[in-house]
Scaffold this motif. Structure first.
Motif, PDB file in Angstrom:
ATOM      1  N   GLN A 345       3.198  -3.816  12.172  1.00 19.29           N
ATOM      2  CA  GLN A 345       3.605  -3.678  10.890  1.00 19.29           C
ATOM      3  C   GLN A 345       1.938  -3.534  10.003  1.00 19.29           C
ATOM      4  OE1 GLN A 345       6.336  -3.121   9.254  1.00 19.29           O
ATOM      5  NE2 GLN A 345       7.356  -2.814  11.268  1.00 19.29           N
ATOM      6  N   LYS A 346       1.201  -4.334  10.413  1.00 18.88           N
ATOM      7  CA  LYS A 346      -0.007  -4.616   9.809  1.00 18.88           C
ATOM      8  C   LYS A 346      -0.607  -3.615   9.576  1.00 18.88           C
ATOM      9  CE  LYS A 346      -4.244  -7.285   9.565  1.00 18.88           C
ATOM     10  NZ  LYS A 346      -5.121  -8.419  10.214  1.00 18.88           N
ATOM     11  N   ASP A 347      -0.827  -2.499  10.757  1.00 20.37           N
ATOM     12  CA  ASP A 347      -1.618  -1.198  10.678  1.00 20.37           C
ATOM     13  C   ASP A 347      -0.757  -0.231   9.964  1.00 20.37           C
ATOM     14  OD1 ASP A 347      -3.732  -2.099  12.205  1.00 20.37           O
ATOM     15  OD2 ASP A 347      -2.808  -1.321  14.217  1.00 20.37           O
ATOM     16  N   ILE A 348       0.624  -0.409  10.292  1.00 24.16           N
ATOM     17  CA  ILE A 348       1.586   0.464   9.251  1.00 24.16           C
ATOM     18  C   ILE A 348       1.051   0.374   7.675  1.00 24.16           C
ATOM     19  CG2 ILE A 348       3.734   1.259   8.811  1.00 24.16           C
ATOM     20  CD1 ILE A 348       4.672   0.327  11.653  1.00 24.16           C
ATOM     21  N   SER A 349       1.177  -0.785   7.414  1.00 24.23           N
ATOM     22  CA  SER A 349       1.048  -1.200   6.096  1.00 24.23           C
ATOM     23  C   SER A 349      -0.487  -0.663   5.407  1.00 24.23           C
ATOM     24  CB  SER A 349       1.093  -2.286   5.637  1.00 24.23           C
ATOM     25  OG  SER A 349       2.467  -2.962   5.927  1.00 24.23           O
ATOM     26  N   TYR A 350      -1.575  -0.903   6.372  1.00 18.00           N
ATOM     27  CA  TYR A 350      -2.809  -0.305   5.955  1.00 18.00           C
ATOM     28  C   TYR A 350      -2.982   1.316   5.901  1.00 18.00           C
ATOM     29  CZ  TYR A 350      -7.652  -0.040   6.265  1.00 18.00           C
ATOM     30  OH  TYR A 350      -9.186   0.459   6.279  1.00 18.00           O
ATOM     31  N   ALA A 351      -2.320   1.841   7.092  1.00 19.75           N
ATOM     32  CA  ALA A 351      -2.406   3.418   7.225  1.00 19.75           C
ATOM     33  C   ALA A 351      -1.865   3.776   6.179  1.00 19.75           C
ATOM     34  CB  ALA A 351      -2.045   3.812   8.389  1.00 19.75           C
ATOM     35  N   SER A 352      -0.568   3.214   5.677  1.00 23.38           N
ATOM     36  CA  SER A 352       0.240   3.950   4.565  1.00 23.38           C
ATOM     37  C   SER A 352      -0.638   3.849   3.371  1.00 23.38           C
ATOM     38  CB  SER A 352       1.695   3.263   4.351  1.00 23.38           C
ATOM     39  OG  SER A 352       2.502   3.358   5.698  1.00 23.38           O
ATOM     40  N   GLU A 353      -1.022   2.683   3.124  1.00 23.61           N
ATOM     41  CA  GLU A 353      -1.937   2.218   1.897  1.00 23.61           C
ATOM     42  C   GLU A 353      -3.064   3.085   1.491  1.00 23.61           C
ATOM     43  OE1 GLU A 353      -2.436   0.761  -1.779  1.00 23.61           O
ATOM     44  OE2 GLU A 353      -0.691   0.305  -0.489  1.00 23.61           O
ATOM     45  N   VAL A 354      -3.785   3.359   2.666  1.00 23.75           N
ATOM     46  CA  VAL A 354      -4.967   4.346   2.623  1.00 23.75           C
ATOM     47  C   VAL A 354      -4.414   5.760   2.461  1.00 23.75           C
ATOM     48  CG1 VAL A 354      -6.952   5.338   3.966  1.00 23.75           C
ATOM     49  CG2 VAL A 354      -6.493   3.029   3.974  1.00 23.75           C
ATOM     50  N   MET A 355      -3.414   6.317   2.899  1.00 20.46           N
ATOM     51  CA  MET A 355      -3.013   7.583   3.055  1.00 20.46           C
ATOM     52  C   MET A 355      -2.348   7.726   1.629  1.00 20.46           C
ATOM     53  SD  MET A 355      -0.960   8.160   6.625  1.00 20.46           S
ATOM     54  CE  MET A 355      -0.291   9.652   6.060  1.00 20.46           C
ATOM     55  N   ARG A 356      -1.779   6.893   1.044  1.00 19.63           N
ATOM     56  CA  ARG A 356      -1.462   6.809  -0.604  1.00 19.63           C
ATOM     57  C   ARG A 356      -2.352   7.012  -1.445  1.00 19.63           C
ATOM     58  NH1 ARG A 356      -0.320   3.666  -4.462  1.00 19.63           N
ATOM     59  NH2 ARG A 356       1.631   3.935  -6.029  1.00 19.63           N
ATOM     60  N   GLY A 357      -3.509   6.171  -1.287  1.00 22.30           N
ATOM     61  CA  GLY A 357      -4.627   6.290  -2.285  1.00 22.30           C
ATOM     62  C   GLY A 357      -5.293   7.737  -2.045  1.00 22.30           C
ATOM     63  N   SER A 358      -5.493   8.043  -0.835  1.00 24.85           N
ATOM     64  CA  SER A 358      -6.095   9.432  -0.705  1.00 24.85           C
ATOM     65  C   SER A 358      -5.181  10.347  -1.272  1.00 24.85           C
ATOM     66  CB  SER A 358      -6.371   9.434   0.901  1.00 24.85           C
ATOM     67  OG  SER A 358      -7.176   8.707   1.518  1.00 24.85           O
ATOM     68  N   ALA A 359      -3.891  10.204  -1.095  1.00 23.97           N
ATOM     69  CA  ALA A 359      -3.101  11.377  -1.620  1.00 23.97           C
ATOM     70  C   ALA A 359      -3.344  11.604  -3.234  1.00 23.97           C
ATOM     71  CB  ALA A 359      -1.525  11.235  -1.319  1.00 23.97           C
ATOM     72  N   LEU A 360      -3.268  10.140  -3.712  1.00 19.31           N
ATOM     73  CA  LEU A 360      -3.249  10.125  -5.309  1.00 19.31           C
ATOM     74  C   LEU A 360      -4.827  10.618  -5.713  1.00 19.31           C
ATOM     75  CD1 LEU A 360      -2.003   6.521  -5.876  1.00 19.31           C
ATOM     76  CD2 LEU A 360      -1.047   8.857  -6.429  1.00 19.31           C
ATOM     77  N   ARG A 361      -5.723  10.127  -4.831  1.00 19.76           N
ATOM     78  CA  ARG A 361      -7.135  10.717  -5.212  1.00 19.76           C
ATOM     79  C   ARG A 361      -7.195  12.519  -5.017  1.00 19.76           C
ATOM     80  NH1 ARG A 361     -12.139  10.885  -7.504  1.00 19.76           N
ATOM     81  NH2 ARG A 361     -13.755  11.869  -6.155  1.00 19.76           N
ATOM     82  N   ALA A 362      -6.363  13.084  -4.116  1.00 25.95           N
ATOM     83  CA  ALA A 362      -6.441  14.626  -3.989  1.00 25.95           C
ATOM     84  C   ALA A 362      -5.932  14.978  -5.235  1.00 25.95           C
ATOM     85  CB  ALA A 362      -5.790  14.773  -2.779  1.00 25.95           C
ATOM     86  N   ARG A 363      -4.846  14.317  -5.533  1.00 22.63           N
ATOM     87  CA  ARG A 363      -3.920  14.761  -6.908  1.00 22.63           C
ATOM     88  C   ARG A 363      -4.775  14.777  -8.110  1.00 22.63           C
ATOM     89  NH1 ARG A 363       1.603  12.006  -8.644  1.00 22.63           N
ATOM     90  NH2 ARG A 363       0.086  10.590  -9.346  1.00 22.63           N
ATOM     91  N   GLU A 364      -5.334  13.673  -8.141  1.00 21.96           N
ATOM     92  CA  GLU A 364      -6.050  13.498  -9.287  1.00 21.96           C
ATOM     93  C   GLU A 364      -7.364  14.571  -9.466  1.00 21.96           C
ATOM     94  OE1 GLU A 364      -8.876  10.099 -11.817  1.00 21.96           O
ATOM     95  OE2 GLU A 364      -8.494  10.039  -9.523  1.00 21.96           O
ATOM     96  N   LEU A 365      -7.894  14.928  -8.254  1.00 25.77           N
ATOM     97  CA  LEU A 365      -8.930  16.127  -8.123  1.00 25.77           C
ATOM     98  C   LEU A 365      -8.237  17.448  -8.545  1.00 25.77           C
ATOM     99  CD1 LEU A 365     -10.750  15.104  -4.907  1.00 25.77           C
ATOM    100  CD2 LEU A 365     -11.905  15.371  -7.309  1.00 25.77           C
ATOM    101  N   VAL A 366      -7.080  17.726  -8.137  1.00 28.03           N
ATOM    102  CA  VAL A 366      -6.458  18.921  -8.282  1.00 28.03           C
ATOM    103  C   VAL A 366      -6.203  19.015  -9.839  1.00 28.03           C
ATOM    104  CG1 VAL A 366      -4.358  20.341  -7.904  1.00 28.03           C
ATOM    105  CG2 VAL A 366      -5.469  19.161  -5.853  1.00 28.03           C
ATOM    106  N   GLU A 367      -5.719  18.103 -10.367  1.00 27.55           N
ATOM    107  CA  GLU A 367      -5.215  17.906 -11.886  1.00 27.55           C
ATOM    108  C   GLU A 367      -6.609  18.363 -12.749  1.00 27.55           C
ATOM    109  OE1 GLU A 367      -3.302  14.288 -12.464  1.00 27.55           O
ATOM    110  OE2 GLU A 367      -1.409  14.934 -11.817  1.00 27.55           O
TER     111      GLU A 367
END
Length: 532
Positions: A345-367
């Protein structure tokens, strides 16, 4: 065998007198004008004709009869005749008097009745010759006067027809045909003006034919001296005058006229220009529109070249920046698979958090990429707006951010009109003000001053803050896309805001510059030319 020639035919016989008459008429037509000129010659010339004729008679008398020969008066008839028919009564009478005096005083004095009758016959006959000669000359003069008068009438009629034809042609022309006279004292007049001067110059021909000042006063003051210099140069060098000038037309307002005229020097030293003038206002407007279109096209070409260059650089940088969040998403998706398999569960939460931040970062760049592309490619819709009103409108849009940050924003700008694409100017102000709020010093309330002033038709607009600032060597680099001087952890963002500001400024023909020192705040100054 000898040939026999018969008598001439009646037709041939009738042709002979006609031929003789024709030759006589030709000789008379040739001599008559010369005789008239002699008759009209000054008195001394006619006296000289009489003296010469008398002398010829005396010489002839001496040659054929000697001093004491007979036929005393015979040789004087012909001289009197020639003198009378050549110089009129003055020449004939003088020849007669001199001949009679010479005959009586030198050649043959009156000694009897026979001599007296011969002398009386000589005087009577030659007096008649003198009278006939004078009548002949008067008749020739009258005929010549009639011919001259008829020739002048024919010439006047021909001139009248030519003037009428020329006037019709001149009236049909779009401009006006004129003659402009300038004397040595600077006085001007218009000896000839076509009737359509009323349309071109807005004045009647009779108003300026004797004095052109009412027309000259309507030449625009900005062109007056140039026109005077052109006329002076044309008169001095006798060269073609060709000028365009503004003219205050009584009914049309300010118009552009073009004139072309050839100077001719007169005997009294004055100069007359014969030429043509026409209204070229519409043509100048078309030329101005064409030049404006060409300049706009050239500007658009330059802008497109600049845009293509920026897009190429932008695409390279953007692809590089987009790869980072995408690599993280790929890498941590693998980690997420492994964590799910092991139920960590710890790695699941960490990986999900990083992926979410990266996705938001990519969306911000695209916008931000979409915003930048719209700024670069959208056609400018420039309008005249009030500077203070537009800045206040942009600050109103940012009111929530200003309130959350507690920023102190002051505005010192005049109500002056400027030209801009309103949405793009609002975007530029949004980015500069939000940038000043974001890069504030930790724990301090940001203070932002917006100031504008006008100098020599230039508007200078500055946005200053008391934030963290930057080193002066980065004053140009900060306007490049995705250029960051601080870490994302300290100051989040894509690093494209100032690049958008620079692009907007360049597209409007403005200058955007920055100056700063670390921990001393930064000032961004926008310089633009005000509309005339």
């Amino acid at each position: 065998m000898s040939s026999l020639k018969g008598p001439p035919s009646p037709a041939a016989s009738s042709d002979l007198p006609r031929a003789e008459h024709g030759r006589i008429r030709t000789i008379f037509a040739t001599l008559a004008p010369q005789l008239v000129r002699w008759y009209r010659s000054p008195l001394p010339w006619r006296i000289a004709i009489g003296v010469l004729a008398a002398a010829a008679g005396v010489v002839w008398r001496l040659l054929i009869a000697g001093e004491s020969g007979g036929h005393t008066y015979v040789t004087f008839y012909l001289p009197v005749l020639v003198a009378s028919f050549t110089g009129g009564a003055v020449s004939g009478a003088l020849t007669l008097v001199i001949s009679a005096a010479v005959a009586q005083l030198w050649l043959a004095r009156i000694e009897g009745l026979e001599d007296a009758l011969a002398f009386a016959t000589f005087l009577t006959t030659n007096s008649l010759i003198v009278v006939v000669g004078e009548a002949f000359q008067r008749t020739l003069t009258h005929v010549d006067n009639l011919e001259t008068r008829h020739a002048m009438e024919r010439l006047a009629a021909q001139n009248a027809r030519l003037v009428e034809q020329f006037g019709n042609v001149a009236l049909a022309a779009p401009g006006v045909v004129f003659s402009f006279r300038l004397d040595t004292g600077g006085f001007s007049s218009c000896p000839y003006l076509a009737e359509n001067v009323r349309n071109v110059f807005g004045v009647a021909p009779e108003e300026i034919c004797d004095n052109a000042a009412p027309m000259l006063r309507r030449i625009d003051g900005a062109d007056n001296e140039r026109m005077r210099a052109s006329f002076a140069r044309s008169a001095a060098q006798m060269t073609l005058l060709r000028e365009q000038f503004r003219y205050d037309h009584p009914s049309k307002g300010t118009i552009w006229l073009e004139t072309q005229a050839q100077p001719v020097r007169q005997a009294d030293g004055s100069t007359i220009w014969h030429g043509y003038a026409q209204d070229v206002t519409e043509r100048r407007r078309e030329e101005a529109a064409r030049l404006a279109a060409e300049r706009a096209l050239e500007q658009r070409i330059v802008e497109l070249e600049r845009v293509n260059e920026r897009l190429a650089r932008f695409a390279y940088v953007a692809s590089h920046d987009l790869q980072e969040p995408l690599r993280k998403i790929v890498a941590f998706s693998q980690m997420l698979d492994a964590a799910v398999s092991s139920s960590d569960q710890k790695d699941i939460s960490y990986a999900s958090e990083v992926m979410r931040g990266s996705a938001l970062r990519a969306r911000e760049l695209v916008e931000d990429l979409l915003v930048y592309s719209r700024v670069v490619e959208a056609p400018l819709k420039v309008q005249r707006r009030d500077l203070r009103v537009e800045i206040q409108s942009a600050l109103t849009d940012l009111s929530e951010l200003i309130e959350e940050s507690g920023a102190d924003v002051s505005l010192d700008a005049p109500c002056v009109e400027f030209e801009a694409d309103p949405p793009q100017f609002a975007r530029l102000m949004h980015n500069l003000v939000s940038n000043a709020i974001k890069f504030r010093r930790p724990g301090e309330t940001p203070r932002i001053a917006i100031h504008a002033n006008v100098e020599d038709s230039l508007l200078r607009l500055s946005v200053s803050d008391d934030g963290v600032g930057f080193e002066a060597k980065y004053a140009s680099a900060i306007f490049e896309p995705f250029k960051r001087l601080h870490s994302k952890a300290e100051y989040p963002g894509t690093g494209i805001g100032l690049a958008i500001c620079k692009t907007i400024a360049d597209r409007h023909g403005w200058t955007l510059a920055a100056r700063s020192q670390p921990l001393q705040g930064a000032t961004f100054e926008l310089t633009m030319r005000l509309p005339s």
